[in-house]
Design an enzyme around this catalytic site. Structure first.
Site, PDB file in Angstrom:
ATOM      1  N   ARG A   1      44.261 -28.954   0.888  1.00 55.58           N
ATOM      2  CA  ARG A   1      44.204 -28.667  -0.547  1.00 55.58           C
ATOM      3  C   ARG A   1      44.200 -29.997  -1.302  1.00 55.58           C
ATOM      4  NH1 ARG A   1      48.624 -26.859  -4.538  1.00 55.58           N
ATOM      5  NH2 ARG A   1      47.449 -25.891  -6.235  1.00 55.58           N
TER       6      ARG A   1
ATOM      7  N   PHE B   1      46.050 -34.754  -9.427  1.00 55.29           N
ATOM      8  CA  PHE B   1      47.243 -33.914  -9.228  1.00 55.29           C
ATOM      9  C   PHE B   1      47.907 -34.280  -7.899  1.00 55.29           C
ATOM     10  CE2 PHE B   1      48.990 -29.422  -8.343  1.00 55.29           C
ATOM     11  CZ  PHE B   1      50.211 -29.743  -8.914  1.00 55.29           C
TER      12      PHE B   1
ATOM     13  N   GLN C   1      47.372 -32.304  -0.357  1.00 56.44           N
ATOM     14  CA  GLN C   1      48.381 -31.572   0.414  1.00 56.44           C
ATOM     15  C   GLN C   1      47.928 -31.313   1.836  1.00 56.44           C
ATOM     16  OE1 GLN C   1      50.132 -28.256  -1.670  1.00 56.44           O
ATOM     17  NE2 GLN C   1      50.489 -27.118   0.220  1.00 56.44           N
TER      18      GLN C   1
ATOM     19  N   ASN D   1      56.396 -26.148  -1.002  1.00 55.38           N
ATOM     20  CA  ASN D   1      57.248 -24.992  -0.721  1.00 55.38           C
ATOM     21  C   ASN D   1      56.684 -23.736  -1.357  1.00 55.38           C
ATOM     22  OD1 ASN D   1      58.227 -24.728  -3.478  1.00 55.38           O
ATOM     23  ND2 ASN D   1      59.598 -26.447  -3.072  1.00 55.38           N
TER      24      ASN D   1
ATOM     25  N   PHE E   1      52.963 -33.018   0.267  1.00 57.44           N
ATOM     26  CA  PHE E   1      51.872 -33.471  -0.590  1.00 57.44           C
ATOM     27  C   PHE E   1      52.169 -34.873  -1.109  1.00 57.44           C
ATOM     28  CE2 PHE E   1      54.777 -31.195  -3.408  1.00 57.44           C
ATOM     29  CZ  PHE E   1      54.833 -31.961  -4.561  1.00 57.44           C
TER      30      PHE E   1
ATOM     31  N   LEU F   1      56.862 -31.368 -11.946  1.00 55.78           N
ATOM     32  CA  LEU F   1      57.303 -30.948 -10.607  1.00 55.78           C
ATOM     33  C   LEU F   1      58.724 -31.416 -10.286  1.00 55.78           C
ATOM     34  CD1 LEU F   1      54.110 -31.480  -8.411  1.00 55.78           C
ATOM     35  CD2 LEU F   1      54.899 -29.400  -9.563  1.00 55.78           C
TER      36      LEU F   1
ATOM     37  N   HIS G   1      60.633 -29.701  -6.218  1.00 53.88           N
ATOM     38  CA  HIS G   1      60.260 -30.112  -4.871  1.00 53.88           C
ATOM     39  C   HIS G   1      61.057 -31.335  -4.445  1.00 53.88           C
ATOM     40  CE1 HIS G   1      56.746 -27.415  -4.862  1.00 53.88           C
ATOM     41  NE2 HIS G   1      56.700 -27.703  -6.155  1.00 53.88           N
TER      42      HIS G   1
END
Length: 274
Positions: free
Chosen positions: A118, A123, A126, A165, A176, A228, A232
């Protein structure tokens, strides 16, 4: 005065974590909701407060753990991809289980041949899922392990290594790397507001206790994904090879943000910094 959204997200995430990783829907919702909400929030107030009137504390910013000097003998990872090498340092004292999980998986060859499944430019990238879809992977502990959030020390600055997660305390093997070198206008305005109004309270908590001046300044300087924070576990930082991370972020992607041509983790070696 309008609600400050990034601060609100972090306050909420202290008790309820939103997904960025394990399933497709959860991953997509995290990215879309955060960015769209921030944009909507900033339509209400287009003023841009600056930190010029407030005394800067450059020494504080330089002491942020993620940007401290790497010491000889420190354990590092060299993540070899078909695009080049990415070198990462760890913060074992702050996130011991996440670091142990990544290092043991790396030494065992768990990540060898897996992909960055991904990729979203500006951004993150991952990987770490044996299924290559964002739906698989497990920890070395045989079950998902708890979050190790350290807002006082570790943040989602550009180049941060963090656990993906699917909710609170659901860490497995997926991770990531943040790839966002420039905070966009709406986020920058909000961070500038935080920097200038450190003693302002929301839900009984002062802004400076969640986004201190040094953190605001560093996000504006190097970029990252501040929404974020608190959601995380940050456990590492790229110290060399961000050009490779940026190359990976530039690849063509298709459905579910999956690269059209595989971006492969060939191996991850754990070494001592020299």
């Amino acid at each position: 005065m309008k609600k400050r959204l990034i601060l609100g997200l972090v306050l909420v995430s202290m008790t309820f974590s939103v997904a960025c990783g394990k399933t497709k829907n959860n991953e997509d919702n995290t990215n879309t909701t955060a960015k769209e909400s921030i944009e909507e929030n900033n339509k209400e107030d287009t003023s841009s407060d600056t930190t010029n009137s407030q005394e800067k504390d450059d020494s504080k910013s330089s002491e942020l753990l993620q940007f401290s000097e790497i010491k000889q003998g420190e354990e590092i990872a060299i993540l070899k991809t078909n695009y080049g090498d990415i070198k990462i340092r760890f913060f074992k004292d702050k996130a011991p289980k996440a670091v142990e999980n990544f290092i043991k998986h790396s030494k065992d060859g768990y990540y060898n041949g897996l992909t960055f499944h991904r990729v979203i430019k500006d951004f993150m990238i991952q990987g770490g899922d044996p299924n290559g879809t964002g739906t698989g992977g497990e920890s070395i502990y045989g079950e998902p392990f708890e979050d190790e959030i350290s807002l006082s020390d570790l943040r989602h600055f550009n180049g941060a290594l963090s656990m993906a997660n699917s909710g609170p305390n659901t860490n497995g093997s997926q991770f990531f790397i943040v790839q966002n070198s420039a905070i966009d206008k709406s986020n920058k305005e909000e961070l500038e507001y935080f920097a200038k109004h450190q003693d302002e309270e929301q839900n009984g908590i002062k802004i400076k206790d969640v986004f201190p001046l040094s953190v605001c300044e560093k996000y504006i300087e190097v970029g990252g994904t501040p929404w974020l924070d608190g959601r995380h576990t940050v456990f590492g930082q790229v110290y060399e090879g961000m050009d490779i991370v940026n190359k990976i972020a530039d690849v063509e992607v298709g459905e579910n943000d999956k690269p059209v041509e595989d971006v492969i983790i060939e191996s991850i070696s754990i070494e001592e910094y020299k």
